[in-house]
Design an enzyme around this catalytic site. Structure first.
Site, PDB file in Angstrom:
ATOM      1  N   LYS A  32      27.225  29.889 -19.172  1.00 44.12           N
ATOM      2  CA  LYS A  32      26.907  28.551 -18.665  1.00 44.12           C
ATOM      3  C   LYS A  32      26.140  28.663 -17.355  1.00 44.12           C
ATOM      4  O   LYS A  32      26.575  29.339 -16.424  1.00 44.12           O
ATOM      5  CB  LYS A  32      28.176  27.728 -18.444  1.00 44.12           C
ATOM      6  CG  LYS A  32      27.905  26.311 -17.927  1.00 44.12           C
ATOM      7  CD  LYS A  32      29.176  25.496 -17.820  1.00 44.12           C
ATOM      8  CE  LYS A  32      29.939  25.782 -16.544  1.00 44.12           C
ATOM      9  NZ  LYS A  32      29.270  25.223 -15.338  1.00 44.12           N
ATOM     10  N   ASP A  59      24.228  23.395 -18.105  1.00 45.84           N
ATOM     11  CA  ASP A  59      25.175  22.385 -17.637  1.00 45.84           C
ATOM     12  C   ASP A  59      24.592  21.645 -16.435  1.00 45.84           C
ATOM     13  O   ASP A  59      24.983  21.868 -15.293  1.00 45.84           O
ATOM     14  CB  ASP A  59      26.498  23.079 -17.265  1.00 45.84           C
ATOM     15  CG  ASP A  59      27.537  22.123 -16.726  1.00 45.84           C
ATOM     16  OD1 ASP A  59      27.471  20.924 -17.057  1.00 45.84           O
ATOM     17  OD2 ASP A  59      28.414  22.582 -15.969  1.00 45.84           O
ATOM     18  N   LYS A  61      24.179  18.093 -16.634  1.00 43.28           N
ATOM     19  CA  LYS A  61      24.770  16.745 -16.658  1.00 43.28           C
ATOM     20  C   LYS A  61      23.728  15.660 -16.371  1.00 43.28           C
ATOM     21  O   LYS A  61      23.872  14.873 -15.435  1.00 43.28           O
ATOM     22  CB  LYS A  61      25.929  16.646 -15.664  1.00 43.28           C
ATOM     23  CG  LYS A  61      27.037  17.661 -15.878  1.00 43.28           C
ATOM     24  CD  LYS A  61      28.140  17.480 -14.837  1.00 43.28           C
ATOM     25  CE  LYS A  61      29.249  18.494 -15.000  1.00 43.28           C
ATOM     26  NZ  LYS A  61      28.836  19.861 -14.611  1.00 43.28           N
ATOM     27  N   ASP A  64      20.356   9.525 -15.844  1.00 37.89           N
ATOM     28  CA  ASP A  64      19.219   8.798 -15.284  1.00 37.89           C
ATOM     29  C   ASP A  64      18.811   7.736 -16.294  1.00 37.89           C
ATOM     30  O   ASP A  64      19.526   7.494 -17.268  1.00 37.89           O
ATOM     31  CB  ASP A  64      18.065   9.772 -14.998  1.00 37.89           C
ATOM     32  CG  ASP A  64      17.224   9.356 -13.784  1.00 37.89           C
ATOM     33  OD1 ASP A  64      16.793   8.176 -13.768  1.00 37.89           O
ATOM     34  OD2 ASP A  64      16.990  10.186 -12.889  1.00 37.89           O
ATOM     35  N   ILE A  65      17.656   7.108 -16.085  1.00 32.07           N
ATOM     36  CA  ILE A  65      17.187   6.132 -17.064  1.00 32.07           C
ATOM     37  C   ILE A  65      16.880   6.859 -18.375  1.00 32.07           C
ATOM     38  O   ILE A  65      16.591   8.063 -18.370  1.00 32.07           O
ATOM     39  CB  ILE A  65      15.962   5.363 -16.547  1.00 32.07           C
ATOM     40  CG1 ILE A  65      14.783   6.312 -16.312  1.00 32.07           C
ATOM     41  CG2 ILE A  65      16.312   4.583 -15.289  1.00 32.07           C
ATOM     42  CD1 ILE A  65      13.491   5.584 -15.957  1.00 32.07           C
ATOM     43  N   THR A 118      36.918  17.169 -14.582  1.00 36.41           N
ATOM     44  CA  THR A 118      38.298  17.661 -14.507  1.00 36.41           C
ATOM     45  C   THR A 118      38.840  17.671 -13.082  1.00 36.41           C
ATOM     46  O   THR A 118      40.042  17.855 -12.878  1.00 36.41           O
ATOM     47  CB  THR A 118      38.410  19.074 -15.095  1.00 36.41           C
ATOM     48  OG1 THR A 118      37.458  19.927 -14.465  1.00 36.41           O
ATOM     49  CG2 THR A 118      38.167  19.051 -16.600  1.00 36.41           C
ATOM     50  N   ARG A 209      35.710  31.433 -12.296  1.00 35.79           N
ATOM     51  CA  ARG A 209      36.230  32.361 -11.289  1.00 35.79           C
ATOM     52  C   ARG A 209      37.289  33.352 -11.776  1.00 35.79           C
ATOM     53  O   ARG A 209      37.280  34.504 -11.335  1.00 35.79           O
ATOM     54  CB  ARG A 209      36.752  31.558 -10.088  1.00 35.79           C
ATOM     55  CG  ARG A 209      35.642  31.004  -9.223  1.00 35.79           C
ATOM     56  CD  ARG A 209      36.120  29.922  -8.276  1.00 35.79           C
ATOM     57  NE  ARG A 209      36.430  28.682  -9.001  1.00 35.79           N
ATOM     58  CZ  ARG A 209      36.733  27.539  -8.394  1.00 35.79           C
ATOM     59  NH1 ARG A 209      36.794  27.470  -7.083  1.00 35.79           N
ATOM     60  NH2 ARG A 209      36.985  26.455  -9.107  1.00 35.79           N
TER      61      ARG A 209
END
Length: 229
Positions: A32, A59, A61, A64-65, A118, A209
């Protein structure tokens, strides 16, 4: 069998990320790339990972329009990524535009939506004027995502069982906030172990991590893959 583990490459530089993945096998994990690394390393780095044979989850995310998100999805598809995501809170029109954009490019990339991060709990949601509990908001946005013809959602493993019953067996559930037993919780509030996530009907888990900061990442990867079988 393809690995259901997605490793979050949360590194500040391309060099650190490349050094980390050097001993990794595309058969043992997917990768990712999030905001930090994408801004630091750029799209050519994503292509480099794809060329090495890894399935890459971009990733970013998008939120927007509709036209802007559709164009961003086309650009992401051109990198050869395996999966990308948008924010479900961008609304159905935005998600439909993103899905249509990928169909126009004839891309096989999976398109999923973020429901509730999360790191968010009820108090933080209320601070954004959302009166619903995290569980209810996730349920609402998940239904909206499915109605928008996307492939799945990002959600907490703690909502996975409930969502699987509502959304059916084919809808993808991708869960961050996964922590192997005994590891630190960090800044994630709603967490589960890989084995618990697997039992809840999750398709893919995202782990950062506990692997990237481990003294023996390969051993942790092997254990997580076992836990997910």
């Amino acid at each position: 069998m393809s690995s259901r583990l997605i490793i979050a490459l949360d590194f500040p530089t391309k060099e650190q990320a490349l050094q980390f993945i050097e001993p990794l096998s595309p058969q043992s994990c997917k990768l990712k790339v999030g905001f930090e690394l994408f801004v630091a390393a750029g799209p050519d780095f994503v292509k480099q990972l794809v060329d090495k044979g890894f399935d890459v989850f971009l990733d970013l995310k998008f939120h927007d329009i509709p036209n802007t998100v559709a164009s961003a999805c086309k650009s992401a598809a051109s990198l050869g990524v395996w999966m990308m995501n948008v924010h479900a809170s961008g609304g159905q029109k935005m998600m439909l535009a993103a899905k249509q954009a990928l169909e126009e490019t004839q891309s096989n990339a999976k398109l999923i939506a973020v429901t509730v991060l999360t790191s968010m709990d009820s108090e933080q949601l209320a601070g954004t004027n959302v009166a619903s509990s995290p569980e209810e908001q996730v349920k609402h946005l998940a239904k909206l995502t499915k109605a928008s013809m996307l492939d799945g959602i990002v959600c907490s493993a703690r909502e996975a069982k409930m969502l699987r019953e509502i959304l059916g067996p084919e809808f993808l559930l991708v869960t961050p906030g996964i922590r192997p037993a005994g590891s630190a919780q960090g800044d994630q509030h709603r967490v589960m172990t890989p084995a618990e996530a697997n039992a809840s009907g999750v398709n893919y888990i995202v782990v950062g991590r506990p692997i990237t900061q481990s003294a023996d990442p390969l051993a942790v990867i092997d254990q997580i893959n076992l836990d997910m079988q």
